[in-house]
Write a protein that holds these residues in place. Sequence first.
Motif, PDB file in Angstrom:
ATOM      1  N   MET A   1       0.853  -1.172   0.000  1.00  0.00           N
ATOM      2  CA  MET A   1       0.000   0.000   0.000  1.00  0.00           C
ATOM      3  C   MET A   1       0.899   1.235   0.000  1.00  0.00           C
ATOM      4  SD  MET A   1      -3.027   1.009   2.700  1.00  0.00           S
ATOM      5  CE  MET A   1      -3.501  -0.670   2.833  1.00  0.00           C
ATOM      6  N   SER A   2       0.547   2.209  -0.804  1.00  0.00           N
ATOM      7  CA  SER A   2       1.372   3.412  -0.929  1.00  0.00           C
ATOM      8  C   SER A   2       1.212   4.338   0.275  1.00  0.00           C
ATOM      9  CB  SER A   2       1.008   4.163  -2.204  1.00  0.00           C
ATOM     10  OG  SER A   2      -0.241   4.790  -2.058  1.00  0.00           O
ATOM     11  N   VAL A   3       2.163   5.234   0.424  1.00  0.00           N
ATOM     12  CA  VAL A   3       2.122   6.213   1.509  1.00  0.00           C
ATOM     13  C   VAL A   3       0.878   7.098   1.368  1.00  0.00           C
ATOM     14  CG1 VAL A   3       3.299   8.198   2.532  1.00  0.00           C
ATOM     15  CG2 VAL A   3       4.612   6.196   1.842  1.00  0.00           C
ATOM     16  N   SER A   4       0.575   7.517   0.157  1.00  0.00           N
ATOM     17  CA  SER A   4      -0.595   8.371  -0.077  1.00  0.00           C
ATOM     18  C   SER A   4      -1.890   7.665   0.320  1.00  0.00           C
ATOM     19  CB  SER A   4      -0.675   8.786  -1.544  1.00  0.00           C
ATOM     20  OG  SER A   4       0.443   9.544  -1.894  1.00  0.00           O
ATOM     21  N   THR A   5      -2.010   6.388  -0.016  1.00  0.00           N
ATOM     22  CA  THR A   5      -3.203   5.610   0.326  1.00  0.00           C
ATOM     23  C   THR A   5      -3.328   5.447   1.834  1.00  0.00           C
ATOM     24  OG1 THR A   5      -3.004   4.400  -1.755  1.00  0.00           O
ATOM     25  CG2 THR A   5      -4.402   3.429  -0.072  1.00  0.00           C
ATOM     26  N   GLN A   6      -2.228   5.143   2.504  1.00  0.00           N
ATOM     27  CA  GLN A   6      -2.254   5.005   3.963  1.00  0.00           C
ATOM     28  C   GLN A   6      -2.621   6.329   4.622  1.00  0.00           C
ATOM     29  OE1 GLN A   6       1.106   3.136   5.858  1.00  0.00           O
ATOM     30  NE2 GLN A   6       1.334   1.662   4.199  1.00  0.00           N
ATOM     31  N   ALA A   7      -2.088   7.433   4.093  1.00  0.00           N
ATOM     32  CA  ALA A   7      -2.387   8.753   4.652  1.00  0.00           C
ATOM     33  C   ALA A   7      -3.875   9.071   4.504  1.00  0.00           C
ATOM     34  CB  ALA A   7      -1.544   9.825   3.965  1.00  0.00           C
ATOM     35  N   LYS A  17       3.858  17.040  -4.246  1.00  0.00           N
ATOM     36  CA  LYS A  17       4.663  15.864  -4.560  1.00  0.00           C
ATOM     37  C   LYS A  17       5.296  15.287  -3.302  1.00  0.00           C
ATOM     38  CE  LYS A  17       8.417  14.436  -7.581  1.00  0.00           C
ATOM     39  NZ  LYS A  17       9.460  14.889  -8.508  1.00  0.00           N
ATOM     40  N   LEU A  18       5.294  13.973  -3.193  1.00  0.00           N
ATOM     41  CA  LEU A  18       5.910  13.268  -2.072  1.00  0.00           C
ATOM     42  C   LEU A  18       7.330  12.886  -2.471  1.00  0.00           C
ATOM     43  CD1 LEU A  18       5.013  12.301   0.724  1.00  0.00           C
ATOM     44  CD2 LEU A  18       4.461  10.120  -0.313  1.00  0.00           C
ATOM     45  N   MET A  19       8.323  13.360  -1.699  1.00  0.00           N
ATOM     46  CA  MET A  19       9.727  13.135  -2.038  1.00  0.00           C
ATOM     47  C   MET A  19      10.434  12.385  -0.918  1.00  0.00           C
ATOM     48  SD  MET A  19      10.351  17.022  -3.305  1.00  0.00           S
ATOM     49  CE  MET A  19       9.398  17.648  -1.930  1.00  0.00           C
ATOM     50  N   PRO A  20      11.328  11.454  -1.259  1.00  0.00           N
ATOM     51  CA  PRO A  20      12.114  10.773  -0.224  1.00  0.00           C
ATOM     52  C   PRO A  20      13.000  11.778   0.502  1.00  0.00           C
ATOM     53  CG  PRO A  20      12.445   9.737  -2.367  1.00  0.00           C
ATOM     54  CD  PRO A  20      11.646  10.961  -2.587  1.00  0.00           C
ATOM     55  N   ARG A  21      13.162  11.591   1.775  1.00  0.00           N
ATOM     56  CA  ARG A  21      14.013  12.474   2.572  1.00  0.00           C
ATOM     57  C   ARG A  21      15.228  11.678   3.019  1.00  0.00           C
ATOM     58  NH1 ARG A  21      12.131  15.911   7.826  1.00  0.00           N
ATOM     59  NH2 ARG A  21      14.088  16.994   8.106  1.00  0.00           N
ATOM     60  N   GLU A  22      16.363  12.082   2.603  1.00  0.00           N
ATOM     61  CA  GLU A  22      17.613  11.354   2.877  1.00  0.00           C
ATOM     62  C   GLU A  22      18.265  11.852   4.161  1.00  0.00           C
ATOM     63  OE1 GLU A  22      18.629   8.830   1.006  1.00  0.00           O
ATOM     64  OE2 GLU A  22      16.915   9.113  -0.331  1.00  0.00           O
ATOM     65  N   GLU A  34       8.789  13.452   2.537  1.00  0.00           N
ATOM     66  CA  GLU A  34       8.313  14.790   2.871  1.00  0.00           C
ATOM     67  C   GLU A  34       7.523  15.321   1.687  1.00  0.00           C
ATOM     68  OE1 GLU A  34      10.125  18.878   4.805  1.00  0.00           O
ATOM     69  OE2 GLU A  34      11.475  17.382   3.988  1.00  0.00           O
ATOM     70  N   ASP A  35       6.415  16.006   1.971  1.00  0.00           N
ATOM     71  CA  ASP A  35       5.663  16.607   0.873  1.00  0.00           C
ATOM     72  C   ASP A  35       6.003  18.088   0.771  1.00  0.00           C
ATOM     73  OD1 ASP A  35       4.159  17.880   2.859  1.00  0.00           O
ATOM     74  OD2 ASP A  35       2.355  16.704   2.514  1.00  0.00           O
ATOM     75  N   GLU A  36       5.400  18.761  -0.181  1.00  0.00           N
ATOM     76  CA  GLU A  36       5.724  20.168  -0.445  1.00  0.00           C
ATOM     77  C   GLU A  36       5.288  21.112   0.670  1.00  0.00           C
ATOM     78  OE1 GLU A  36       4.201  20.993  -4.345  1.00  0.00           O
ATOM     79  OE2 GLU A  36       5.597  19.592  -5.283  1.00  0.00           O
ATOM     80  N   ALA A  37       4.405  20.668   1.545  1.00  0.00           N
ATOM     81  CA  ALA A  37       3.960  21.500   2.662  1.00  0.00           C
ATOM     82  C   ALA A  37       4.833  21.329   3.903  1.00  0.00           C
ATOM     83  CB  ALA A  37       2.508  21.182   3.005  1.00  0.00           C
ATOM     84  N   GLY A  38       5.833  20.430   3.833  1.00  0.00           N
ATOM     85  CA  GLY A  38       6.719  20.226   4.973  1.00  0.00           C
ATOM     86  C   GLY A  38       6.249  19.157   5.937  1.00  0.00           C
ATOM     87  N   ASN A  39       5.245  18.376   5.564  1.00  0.00           N
ATOM     88  CA  ASN A  39       4.779  17.264   6.396  1.00  0.00           C
ATOM     89  C   ASN A  39       5.735  16.093   6.234  1.00  0.00           C
ATOM     90  OD1 ASN A  39       2.339  18.676   7.093  1.00  0.00           O
ATOM     91  ND2 ASN A  39       1.644  18.211   5.041  1.00  0.00           N
TER      92      ASN A  39
END
Length: 58
Positions: A1-7, A17-22, A34-39
């Motif tokens: 299940m994707s992160v977006s679906t779980q959210a 956009k959902l981006m990996p945070r290294e 992390e998404d563009e809103a800083g969540n």
Amino acid sequence: MSVSTQAQKLGFTVTGKLMPREGKEPPRRCRYYEDEAGNLYIVRRGILTIVAANGKVY
């Protein structure tokens, strides 16, 4: 299940956009996004935890 679906199941909408945070932990232990809103989205053992930009945890 994707992160977006779980959210969405938690009643939270991914903003932009959902981006990996290294640079947090080794990828095999936790995955950070992390998404563009800083969540912040943390996936550990298939369980999603969301830390909103305002500090609220889902």
